[in-house]
Scaffold this motif. Sequence first.
Motif, short mmCIF file in Angstrom:
data_model
loop_
_atom_site.label_atom_id
_atom_site.label_comp_id
_atom_site.label_asym_id
_atom_site.label_seq_id
_atom_site.Cartn_x
_atom_site.Cartn_y
_atom_site.Cartn_z
N ALA A 426 -34.36 12.17 11.84
CA ALA A 426 -34.70 10.23 11.99
C ALA A 426 -34.77 9.38 13.02
CB ALA A 426 -34.36 9.84 10.69
N LEU A 427 -35.53 8.98 13.78
CA LEU A 427 -35.70 8.64 14.49
C LEU A 427 -36.17 6.81 15.34
CD1 LEU A 427 -37.17 11.49 16.79
CD2 LEU A 427 -35.29 10.74 16.48
N ASP A 428 -35.28 5.69 15.76
CA ASP A 428 -36.06 4.73 16.25
C ASP A 428 -37.23 4.44 16.64
OD1 ASP A 428 -34.58 4.61 18.81
OD2 ASP A 428 -32.85 3.44 17.54
N GLY A 429 -37.94 3.66 17.00
CA GLY A 429 -39.38 3.53 17.37
C GLY A 429 -38.86 4.27 19.07
N GLU A 430 -38.21 3.20 19.94
CA GLU A 430 -38.25 4.02 21.10
C GLU A 430 -37.25 5.39 21.73
OE1 GLU A 430 -35.18 2.89 25.32
OE2 GLU A 430 -34.89 1.65 23.59
N GLN A 431 -36.86 5.61 20.13
CA GLN A 431 -36.26 7.49 20.62
C GLN A 431 -37.73 8.93 20.04
OE1 GLN A 431 -33.56 6.89 17.56
NE2 GLN A 431 -31.65 6.80 19.19
N ALA A 432 -38.42 7.51 19.26
CA ALA A 432 -39.35 8.10 18.51
C ALA A 432 -40.09 8.35 19.87
CB ALA A 432 -40.12 7.64 17.62
N GLU A 433 -40.92 7.34 20.17
CA GLU A 433 -41.95 7.71 21.78
C GLU A 433 -41.62 8.66 22.68
OE1 GLU A 433 -43.73 4.01 24.73
OE2 GLU A 433 -42.77 3.75 23.01
N GLN A 434 -39.35 8.78 22.83
CA GLN A 434 -39.56 9.61 24.22
C GLN A 434 -39.32 10.97 23.63
OE1 GLN A 434 -35.07 7.61 24.56
NE2 GLN A 434 -36.05 5.98 25.77
#
Length: 624
Positions: A426-434
């Motif tokens: 599970a990731l937040d938006g910024e983490q998911a993009e990276q």
Amino acid sequence: MPGSAPHATVSSWGRGRTASLVFVVTWLWLWVRPSSPLQEDTSRDLAFARELVDGTQLHLHGAWASFAALHQGTTWIDFLALCQLAGLGISGIEIVLTTLLAATVAVAYLGFARLLPDRADPLVRALAPVVGAVTVLAALPMTCEMPLLWQPILLPVPIVLAHLCLWRLLRDGALIDALALAVLCSFALDVHVVSLGLAMLAVVAVPLASDRPWLATPASLALALATLALCSPAAITGNFGILREQGWLVPISVVLAAAALVGALVRGRFAALGWEARLRVALGGELMVMASIIAASLHPATPALTGRYLLPFVPAVGFAVGLAASRTNSRVSLLGSTALALVLVVASRSWLRPDNARALPIYPAWRVDEFEPVAELLRERGLTWTELAGRLQGPSHAMVLSHLSSLVDPGSPDPAHAESGLVLVALDGEQAEQVLDELPRDPELVTTLELDDELHAVLLQTSARADRLGVELCRDGRDCTAVSIATDSRTHQAHPNTWVGRAPGHQWLTADGRAQPEQLLWRFPISPGPRAVLLLSTTLSEPCAWSFVAAEGFEPSTPLPSPLLQLDEDDSGFVLVSRRLVDDHDDQSACGEHGLFPPSIIETAPEWVRLRELLTPAWAVHQP
């Protein structure tokens, strides 16, 4: 033994409108709570209900997690099963529960309005029962331990109704109230055994206040036992057996008989009291019992006090505040009680909406409504629980598997060994993009679910070089044994565990009089495959955290112990994973973990640098 009933000074229509307003306000206030987090008890209860719906196992007694070693009844499981049969998901079940709780608070208002002694001041007469109902509302988040989805959240329904019957019995002495009290106490006991305190009050009240105690007492006892037998026959017979084996049956029977005798002996004095005096005696006695429980919990030898232990006393607290608000027509008392009720409501918000402990991605703190799309994706892929037990990797691994017990097919108890793994993060938006920037673009290998603006679930196909299904549990040194982690029982899947034959793994650890080990040690087979970096992600502190401690059959390129281990293509053999069970201060609670289950080894490709950075514990970041 009738008492003086209050005069009908407020119209039924007016009370009905106020009750409707109380219902709406209560519903809206309770609905602001977040959905229940993933939790072992919730997963277990949903698994029990799913087995009941599927017809694979009819209910006998309720949940395993019993109170005082006694079986819980099946009412809560039956409720969940009915909701599932109606096609309700988690959100639907929570709507039903919120509606039941709101209706219960509205009924509490109506009961308080009928039972509070009459006052001449119309403002006091109108607001005192509202103040009492608001106090009940304020106590629910803490005593039901919201936002958890478990038995205590259903308990206010019978608890409030039973108290209204109790107070009517003390006022009017009617047989119907004694019988209704017996049924509701039994129903509350079947929901959760913590209602034993309410049952004790009923045992005293029936011979104390009934017009015909010689009839009401045996009839109430027979009806109470019949209700328990009808709700959960196996639970009641099992509990009698447990009490008899523990030597508690005779002492408890003597205490109950003595309580009934005390009620019968003082009924003459109680009859001479007016209604308000009777009410003060009853409320004072119940609040003293609650205070005694709170005081006893302060002793280090007693269990920690949690909200559900005080739940049986919530109606009495609400009625006491309402009674104080109506005291001698004093608007000062009304103002003080109103302020107290409102302060309690505001304070309850910290229970209703607790601080979010989520720390993505190491500690996802999944909520059940968030996880439903993830479970739906796994079902669409035809994955069973036993397959996922061998393939699934990621943080909160055991908790995720526990919750999946009621959401996917159980599978075979002897599944094939996994050819590939599935990492769920599970990731937040910024983490998911990276992270997505460095992952393959193939949708068959990487799937992303945008659960909301701040939460993305990424399901990533990866290698499965560490064979979870072939894992061994070790004592000290080389004393290891093969274990099984795959079971086709939903209720066993809800509490992921390891089995040595038919016995739980922890029994093998302490067999032959061995002392409880100070560390856990698992031995994972490693097969050849693509280059990979193995990672043990954990929220535990360094002394208690999982680490790779040794390798057999190949020379590791990573200095051990370490939470990371690099594997070349030809590396094969075994890796040993260990963690301590006590910290540097010999504190077992600091290293506590529910159940005995091998840790999740997350397998990443060497180029997935950002994903590893996010999953590596902070204390391990600077390790070589």
